[in-house]
Design an enzyme around this catalytic site. Structure first.
Site, PDB file in Angstrom:
ATOM      1  N   CYS A   1       0.853  -1.194   0.000  1.00 32.86           N
ATOM      2  CA  CYS A   1       0.000   0.000   0.000  1.00 32.86           C
ATOM      3  C   CYS A   1       0.886   1.241   0.000  1.00 32.86           C
ATOM      4  O   CYS A   1       1.882   1.264   0.708  1.00 32.86           O
ATOM      5  CB  CYS A   1      -0.880  -0.022   1.241  1.00 32.86           C
ATOM      6  SG  CYS A   1      -1.729   1.525   1.605  1.00 32.86           S
ATOM      7  N   PRO A   2       0.626   2.290  -0.719  1.00 40.38           N
ATOM      8  CA  PRO A   2      -0.561   2.525  -1.555  1.00 40.38           C
ATOM      9  C   PRO A   2      -0.338   2.218  -3.042  1.00 40.38           C
ATOM     10  O   PRO A   2      -1.111   2.665  -3.863  1.00 40.38           O
ATOM     11  CB  PRO A   2      -0.774   4.023  -1.375  1.00 40.38           C
ATOM     12  CG  PRO A   2       0.621   4.567  -1.312  1.00 40.38           C
ATOM     13  CD  PRO A   2       1.461   3.495  -0.650  1.00 40.38           C
TER      14      PRO A   2
END
Lengths: 131, 192
Positions: B18-19
């Site tokens: 992430c992200p």
């Protein structure tokens, strides 16, 4: 609907950098206009030399392994992704003066401004975060 | 078992944290045409919740995900902002209740599902046949002009267009099912 996120980054460690830039890039990828105001130690996160070697909090160094294992992008990578998606980076003029820093000491593509520059953006932001 | 679903582009996000899956999805969707389907392969467990929220916020259609040996396969269709508008022009329509009641009473219906293969795979009215709207010109000959067809998509817009095209080709017993699969509460059949 206007979708704006305003972030104040006022701490200069590696964890602080991840909090700021993960949220900022995720928001920018989700059609949100993002501006980050870097002030006091937060200026580390966009300082040309410092931002590639930010330190872990004392006692947490062992997490370095975890960062590698999880294949987390580096801060310079996240910053360039953020800029590519139009995240506005504002460095605090007052802190720069106090610390005797010039615009050239920071990464390219930033703006320098005072509190009002940031407030002008933050005034109608839907979400404001402080790190 | 690995099922292959026809998609317009596959985005490899295995091993990314992430992200990144979200950031890469945004870029990939920008490069697609409206109505095309993107498959995202991710190992980040957070992607399951994140990509659904992302689609909801950005207005794209999250079709579904499949987990296969630690890899999450997400399917997202690039939405058209006009698609959600009530823009039904074909005069013969049928409601979902009519379809449900007819099926419940044992009547045999020819339901033509014109959504993308991935949408069809993640849930359709049992027995529906699949011809994606984009393949209609090449495949309408597979259908018998004299039969009655109930044409369905997600919101009634693609099916409206298909009804008009088929009517031009000489089909005379067509009904556009509205509003479409978004509101369908009856049984579904799936491949995933």
């Amino acid at each position: 609907m206007s979708n704006k996120l305003a972030i104040i980054a006022s701490n200069g460690g590696l964890f602080d950098a991840y909090k700021v830039f993960n949220i900022a890039t995720a928001a920018a990828a989700t059609d949100t206009e993002v501006a980050i105001f870097f002030t006091f130690e937060g200026l580390n996160l966009i300082h040309k030399e410092a931002y590639g070697q930010l330190s872990m909090p004392v006692g947490k160094e062992r997490l370095e392994q975890g960062f590698k294992a999880a294949n987390v992008p580096s801060i310079p990578e996240l910053v360039s992704m953020a800029q590519e998606m139009g995240v506005k980076i504002i460095a605090c003029q007052m802190t720069m003066d106090v610390m005797n820093l010039k615009k050239e000491d920071f990464i390219d593509g930033i703006e320098v401004g005072g509190a009002v520059t940031f407030l002008d953006f933050a005034q109608d932001a839907n979400v404001t975060l402080t790190f | 078992m690995t099922t292959t679903l026809k998609v317009d582009r596959i985005l490899e996000c295995e091993g990314l944290a992430c992200p990144l899956p979200v950031v890469k999805t945004k870029k990939a969707i920008e490069e697609l045409n409206t109505g095309e389907v993107l498959e995202i392969k991710a190992t980040d467990k957070g992607s399951v919740a994140d990509l659904q929220s992302w689609a909801k916020r950005t207005g794209h259609q999250y079709i579904g995900f499949k987990e296969e040996t630690g890899i999450f396969r997400h399917f997202i269709r690039k939405a058209d902002p006009t698609e959600t508008k009530e823009d039904v022009k074909f005069q013969y329509t049928a409601s979902l209740d009519e379809i449900n009641n007819k099926l419940a009473s044992g009547e045999k219906l020819n339901i033509l599902d014109v959504r993308e293969p991935a949408e069809y795979a993640f849930g359709r009215i049992p027995g529906a046949i699949s011809i994606p709207a984009g393949e209609l010109e090449a495949r309408y000959n597979e259908l018998d002009r004299d039969k009655e067809f109930h044409v369905i998509c997600r919101t009634g817009s693609r099916s409206d267009m298909v009804c008009r095209t088929l009517a031009d080709k000489g089909f005379s017993r067509l009904k556009n099912v509205i509003p479409g699969m978004t509101e369908w509460a009856g049984d579904v059949e799936k491949d995933v």
